[in-house]
Design a protein around this motif. Sequence first.
Motif, PDB file in Angstrom:
ATOM      1  N   GLY A 284       0.821  -0.601   0.125  1.00  0.00           N
ATOM      2  CA  GLY A 284      -0.296   0.095   0.029  1.00  0.00           C
ATOM      3  C   GLY A 284       0.831   1.345   0.062  1.00  0.00           C
ATOM      4  N   ALA A 285       2.373   1.797   0.889  1.00  0.00           N
ATOM      5  CA  ALA A 285       2.578   2.492   0.819  1.00  0.00           C
ATOM      6  C   ALA A 285       3.433   2.676  -1.202  1.00  0.00           C
ATOM      7  CB  ALA A 285       3.966   2.235   0.919  1.00  0.00           C
ATOM      8  N   ASP A 286       2.788   2.304  -2.097  1.00  0.00           N
ATOM      9  CA  ASP A 286       3.558   2.315  -3.332  1.00  0.00           C
ATOM     10  C   ASP A 286       2.512   1.911  -4.553  1.00  0.00           C
ATOM     11  OD1 ASP A 286       4.987   3.505  -4.930  1.00  0.00           O
ATOM     12  OD2 ASP A 286       6.235   2.153  -5.961  1.00  0.00           O
ATOM     13  N   LEU A 287       1.109   2.254  -4.307  1.00  0.00           N
ATOM     14  CA  LEU A 287      -0.301   1.321  -4.739  1.00  0.00           C
ATOM     15  C   LEU A 287      -0.363   2.162  -5.658  1.00  0.00           C
ATOM     16  CD1 LEU A 287      -2.070  -1.180  -4.355  1.00  0.00           C
ATOM     17  CD2 LEU A 287      -3.655   0.360  -2.841  1.00  0.00           C
ATOM     18  N   PRO A 288      -0.233   2.450  -7.159  1.00  0.00           N
ATOM     19  CA  PRO A 288      -1.386   3.170  -7.940  1.00  0.00           C
ATOM     20  C   PRO A 288      -2.547   3.821  -7.701  1.00  0.00           C
ATOM     21  CG  PRO A 288      -0.422   0.773  -8.593  1.00  0.00           C
ATOM     22  CD  PRO A 288      -0.273   0.401  -7.494  1.00  0.00           C
ATOM     23  N   PRO A 289      -2.104   4.771  -8.621  1.00  0.00           N
ATOM     24  CA  PRO A 289      -4.164   5.042  -7.979  1.00  0.00           C
ATOM     25  C   PRO A 289      -5.321   4.150  -8.925  1.00  0.00           C
ATOM     26  CG  PRO A 289      -2.806   6.819  -9.317  1.00  0.00           C
ATOM     27  CD  PRO A 289      -1.452   5.276  -9.448  1.00  0.00           C
TER      28      PRO A 289
ATOM     29  N   ARG B 185      -9.460  -0.043 -13.667  1.00  0.00           N
ATOM     30  CA  ARG B 185     -10.142   1.092 -13.455  1.00  0.00           C
ATOM     31  C   ARG B 185     -11.332   0.648 -13.184  1.00  0.00           C
ATOM     32  NH1 ARG B 185      -5.338   0.509 -12.815  1.00  0.00           N
ATOM     33  NH2 ARG B 185      -3.437   2.379 -12.378  1.00  0.00           N
ATOM     34  N   PRO B 186     -11.932   0.876 -11.776  1.00  0.00           N
ATOM     35  CA  PRO B 186     -11.029   1.181 -10.015  1.00  0.00           C
ATOM     36  C   PRO B 186     -10.201  -0.991 -10.516  1.00  0.00           C
ATOM     37  CG  PRO B 186     -13.602   1.084 -10.002  1.00  0.00           C
ATOM     38  CD  PRO B 186     -13.374   0.935 -11.284  1.00  0.00           C
ATOM     39  N   GLY B 187      -9.599  -0.720  -9.543  1.00  0.00           N
ATOM     40  CA  GLY B 187      -8.366  -1.822  -9.524  1.00  0.00           C
ATOM     41  C   GLY B 187      -8.951  -2.492  -8.123  1.00  0.00           C
ATOM     42  N   ARG B 188      -8.982  -3.322  -7.954  1.00  0.00           N
ATOM     43  CA  ARG B 188      -9.093  -4.367  -6.638  1.00  0.00           C
ATOM     44  C   ARG B 188      -8.682  -5.604  -6.790  1.00  0.00           C
ATOM     45  NH1 ARG B 188     -14.629  -7.449  -3.985  1.00  0.00           N
ATOM     46  NH2 ARG B 188     -13.563  -6.267  -1.582  1.00  0.00           N
ATOM     47  N   VAL B 189      -7.777  -5.653  -5.373  1.00  0.00           N
ATOM     48  CA  VAL B 189      -7.209  -6.756  -4.953  1.00  0.00           C
ATOM     49  C   VAL B 189      -7.624  -7.132  -4.012  1.00  0.00           C
ATOM     50  CG1 VAL B 189      -4.986  -7.876  -3.717  1.00  0.00           C
ATOM     51  CG2 VAL B 189      -5.045  -6.638  -6.076  1.00  0.00           C
ATOM     52  N   LEU B 190      -8.002  -8.403  -2.823  1.00  0.00           N
ATOM     53  CA  LEU B 190      -9.860  -8.331  -2.422  1.00  0.00           C
ATOM     54  C   LEU B 190      -8.435  -9.770  -1.453  1.00  0.00           C
ATOM     55  CD1 LEU B 190     -11.750  -8.759   0.033  1.00  0.00           C
ATOM     56  CD2 LEU B 190     -12.837 -10.180  -1.955  1.00  0.00           C
TER      57      LEU B 190
END
Length: 365
Positions: free
Chosen positions: A221-226, A269-274
């Motif tokens: 999450g520290a370098d998560l794309p928009p 987009r929107p992108g999601r990882v669960l």
Amino acid sequence: MHTSPDNSAPADDQVGQLVLDNLQTAVVVIDAELRVTYLNQAAEVLLGASARQLRGQPLESLLHVPGLPAMLTETLQRQQPVLQHDLPFAPPGGPAKRLDCWLTPLDATGSHRLVLEIAATGPLGDAQRESQLLAQQEANRLMLRGLAHEIKNPLGGLRGAAQLLERELADPDLTEFTQIIIGEADRLKHLVDRMLSSELAPEMARVSVHEVLERVRTLVGADLPPDIRIDCDYDPSLPDLWADREQLIQAFLNLVRNAVQAVDEAGCRPGRVLLRTRVRRRVTIAGRHHRLLVQVDVIDNGPGVPEHLREQIFHPLITGRPTGTGLGLSIAQSLISRHEGCINFHSEPGNTVFSVLLPIAGEHR
């Protein structure tokens, strides 16, 4: 000599229940109205819900299998067992399976109940697929060890020669080229070290899988794309794992970063990882039977794994992304296999799921 009966021995009905719950095939009992009255643990796993939730429900609303209604009708009319092979079934949240189904009437009681036995088959059952993945991982590991040995020795000589040459150069501007040689040698050494990182023996201790996953969420999450987010759906009742915390972090870091990069590079987009955690029951991995395991699913809404890569996705240096090294999944599989676990996957556009299976700590008492 008179002996009193052993009151500590389990009753016959308890023994019968124990036998049913330890069967590998799913068993469902249906009444005359085709509603579920009983199911064993294997059936709970197959249908993705508990017995308490499923009892009293119409079978056809729970098990969407073409040909099943005709089987039910035929068995009730003829009062004889009916067998059907290779029926397609898509379980909740899992890959499609092929089923063999047996329907047997229980007419001895006059209640017109039916017993449905279900066995998941091919084209590859989960256990067979996992065994093949682990065998391939061992072959990959041996290949990487040999490859790393062949690469690291000449790399050391190349770097040393470049350093000696740099000292002899009269023109300082030429050191730019020796620095390129040294830099590229260091980069290749780092790549080889990454290939061998899964060779380290794990330092086992009790580990919370959710603490590991939250650490991974923080790192990625520290370098998560928009417009890409990482969500979680955790089962808070999960017990600890018996694992190497740092190796688990590395394995899940590879999986989550791979999912984020797949979503990002495809422009979803929107992108999601669960990140989803659940309990799995009675799974055999590499010939060892585990009563309880933790399943961690890394799910993304990217374009999916290309069809031509699916059989080789865990091989080293195989990647479907232009910027990928092809090491992330191979290293993750190797790290998980060292914990007596396995990674498998199913993929379609908009829904790719990498599932990690790990034994819980209690099995190592």
